[in-house]
Design a protein around this motif. Structure first.
Motif, PDB file in Angstrom:
ATOM      1  N   GLN A   3       0.826  -1.210   0.000  1.00 31.73           N
ATOM      2  CA  GLN A   3       0.000   0.000   0.000  1.00 31.73           C
ATOM      3  C   GLN A   3       0.862   1.264   0.000  1.00 31.73           C
ATOM      4  OE1 GLN A   3      -3.385  -0.201  -0.314  1.00 31.73           O
ATOM      5  NE2 GLN A   3      -2.882  -2.364  -0.577  1.00 31.73           N
ATOM      6  N   PRO A   4       0.418   2.334  -0.666  1.00 30.84           N
ATOM      7  CA  PRO A   4       1.183   3.580  -0.718  1.00 30.84           C
ATOM      8  C   PRO A   4       1.474   4.189   0.653  1.00 30.84           C
ATOM      9  CG  PRO A   4      -0.703   3.676  -2.217  1.00 30.84           C
ATOM     10  CD  PRO A   4      -0.815   2.405  -1.449  1.00 30.84           C
ATOM     11  N   ASP A  99       2.462   4.202  -8.337  1.00 31.63           N
ATOM     12  CA  ASP A  99       1.964   2.913  -8.838  1.00 31.63           C
ATOM     13  C   ASP A  99       3.093   2.073  -9.436  1.00 31.63           C
ATOM     14  OD1 ASP A  99      -0.609   3.440  -8.021  1.00 31.63           O
ATOM     15  OD2 ASP A  99      -1.298   4.093 -10.007  1.00 31.63           O
ATOM     16  N   SER A 100       3.930   2.695 -10.240  1.00 41.57           N
ATOM     17  CA  SER A 100       5.061   1.989 -10.844  1.00 41.57           C
ATOM     18  C   SER A 100       6.029   1.497  -9.775  1.00 41.57           C
ATOM     19  CB  SER A 100       5.785   2.910 -11.831  1.00 41.57           C
ATOM     20  OG  SER A 100       6.929   2.273 -12.348  1.00 41.57           O
ATOM     21  N   LYS A 103       4.566  -1.516  -7.922  1.00 37.48           N
ATOM     22  CA  LYS A 103       4.620  -2.716  -8.761  1.00 37.48           C
ATOM     23  C   LYS A 103       6.033  -3.290  -8.785  1.00 37.48           C
ATOM     24  CE  LYS A 103       0.739  -1.569 -11.717  1.00 37.48           C
ATOM     25  NZ  LYS A 103       0.314  -1.013 -12.996  1.00 37.48           N
TER      26      LYS A 103
END
Length: 130
Positions: A3-4, A99-100, A103
């Protein structure tokens, strides 16, 4: 998936931290506001930096003095002991987006045996090899 809110202002991925992964007295991550979180998080110079707390993204890359002496020291220690760079993490987040980054972290640190996360401090999955 990571999670961020588990990415600390310094670029540390708290989901990979031994204190976060341990079953007892678990740290909730550097961004958690729980009063009894780990002392290392509560007393962290970087987390408590006024520039970072008031910046738009709340990451060290927002600071005009990046990397400061404390961040350089942290980065050197993690590069040497754990093969992780806070500066590389911060640059990836800034250049490619969260997001990158998430991932790439998930791909790099997912245990191939059980699908859990590898602990950056131990270099192994604590679920498979406590």
């Amino acid at each position: 998936m990571i999670q961020p809110d588990l990415i600390a202002p310094c670029g540390m991925n708290c989901a990979l931290c031994q204190a976060f992964q341990r079953p007892k007295n678990k740290c909730l991550g550097c961004r958690d506001k729980t009063p009894k979180n780990a002392k290392s998080c509560e007393n962290c110079f970087i987390k408590n930096c006024e520039t970072i707390r008031t910046s738009p993204a709340h990451f060290c890359y927002d600071c005009p003095d990046m990397p400061c002496k404390k961040l350089k020291h942290l980065d050197t220690r993690y590069r040497t002991k754990y093969a992780m760079s806070m500066l590389d993490n911060l640059n990836e987040i800034k250049e490619k987006g969260m997001d990158s980054f998430l991932k790439s972290q998930t791909a790099k640190y997912t245990c191939p045996t059980c699908g859990g996360l590898i602990c950056v401090h131990k270099g192994r999955c604590l679920t498979c090899e406590p």
